[in-house]
Design an enzyme around this catalytic site. Sequence first.
Site, short mmCIF file in Angstrom:
data_model
loop_
_atom_site.label_atom_id
_atom_site.label_comp_id
_atom_site.label_asym_id
_atom_site.label_seq_id
_atom_site.Cartn_x
_atom_site.Cartn_y
_atom_site.Cartn_z
CE1 TYR A 52 -20.32 29.85 -2.99
CE2 TYR A 52 -22.63 29.62 -3.78
CZ TYR A 52 -21.34 30.07 -3.85
OH TYR A 52 -21.11 31.33 -5.01
CD GLU A 54 -18.76 32.69 0.22
OE1 GLU A 54 -18.83 33.20 1.27
OE2 GLU A 54 -18.86 33.06 -0.91
CG ASP A 198 4.68 30.05 -10.39
OD1 ASP A 198 4.46 28.89 -10.58
OD2 ASP A 198 4.13 31.02 -11.22
CB THR A 224 -1.04 24.92 -11.93
OG1 THR A 224 0.36 24.43 -12.62
CG2 THR A 224 -1.17 26.22 -12.32
CE LYS A 227 1.35 25.43 -16.25
NZ LYS A 227 0.57 26.09 -15.16
NE ARG A 233 -6.87 24.43 -17.15
CZ ARG A 233 -5.94 23.83 -17.79
NH1 ARG A 233 -5.90 22.69 -18.61
NH2 ARG A 233 -5.10 24.63 -18.25
#
Length: 412
Positions: A52, A54, A198, A224, A227, A233
């Site tokens: 974790y 954060e 984008d 992203t 691609k 991903r």
Amino acid sequence: MSDMLSQQDPAIAELIEREEARQRGEVNLIASENIVSRAVLAAQGSVLTNKYAEGYPGARYYGGCEVVDEVEEIARERAKELFGAEHANVQSHSGTSANLAAYAALLKPGDKVLAMDLAHGGHLSHGSKVSLTGKIYDFRHYQVSEKDERIDLDQVREIALEFRPKLIVAGASAYSREIDFPGFAAIAKEVKARFMVDMAHIAGLVAAGEHSNPVPHADIVTSTTHKTLRGPRSGLILCKEKRKKKVDSAVFPGGQGGPLMHQVAARAVCFGEAKTDAFKKYAHEIKVNAARLGDMLVDGGLRLVSGGTDNHLVLVDLRPLGLQGDVAEHALGRAGIVVNMNMIPFDPNPPRQPSGLRIGTPTVTSRGMGSTEIERIGNWIVEVLKNVTNEDRIAQIRGEVREMSESFPAVI
Ligand code: DSN
């Protein structure tokens, strides 16, 4: 497949093996997919998934983050260098999450946004009514021109002057032409709007210099990484130093909890790979393959939206063969050629029976396929589409597709 997984959970191990076999034995022409390297897979399947973290490097809400801090720092620095950005946020779980964070950093609920129409090649997260983005903000959409099926900046300007958006968005998921980022930026400046790009589909082309880079022209660039960029991903946000605070807090705590540190590490690996000469060659070949495949489809009697391609995909109008996208997608699927049906601009048919197919070359290019294979693929596509009810011929082609495809690696 690891022996450990096969012993502990044979059901899942067997499904992963089946998926590997499917990917190895089919020709994948989904424009938004790719295959990652073993190095990216290794980072994703690492113990970093246990952590974790954060917060951001040096300012976390958990102890024990000294190692993952270094991982995230490397990912951010590599992304900045690759795209020439002042700041990179590498925590968004996906492209849509990155877009939601970018909107939150630039807008207030109800603000006006101008983006590309989904039915003309845009994306759900660019203000579709069924997306949270379309419910939170007041979107209006520009379309491609009826004349040449390309983005018409005069039309964009006209709508912008009348609508007075706070933000203009460029970027698409089914558009085969180079996007004029300076042209969009000039319109945004004229109407005093912010400008966001984008670049999810074309990020790998941008990284390799095969498409112009939006970073110098936009307030925020989202992407992203899976691609054309050929990574895990995930999402990515690039911005100027002055927007860093708003962008970072829109991602965490604004829209997400803990980052997926194994995915952050895999992004770092991907950004490192994207700087290599081998990646530049691959990105160039994507475009060569897409153009060649498009020519073959035209020779076979099909029509390409806008008449061709400048990037990794062609949008095919099936109407010259009297076909609809669902029928074409399924027939090609039975032949082992994986594509997705797609609306074409001004489509007279509904989204579930659209008039088009979107066909992209990133995966076949990553697997090492070149002009010889592209010619075979083009011939197979045309033959299947002209014989969608001839199951014997489709089954024969399925065998030929499998034989060719299995001779290329499925993991690089
Ligand atoms: N679903 C992706 C695509 O296929 O373009 C975009 O999110």
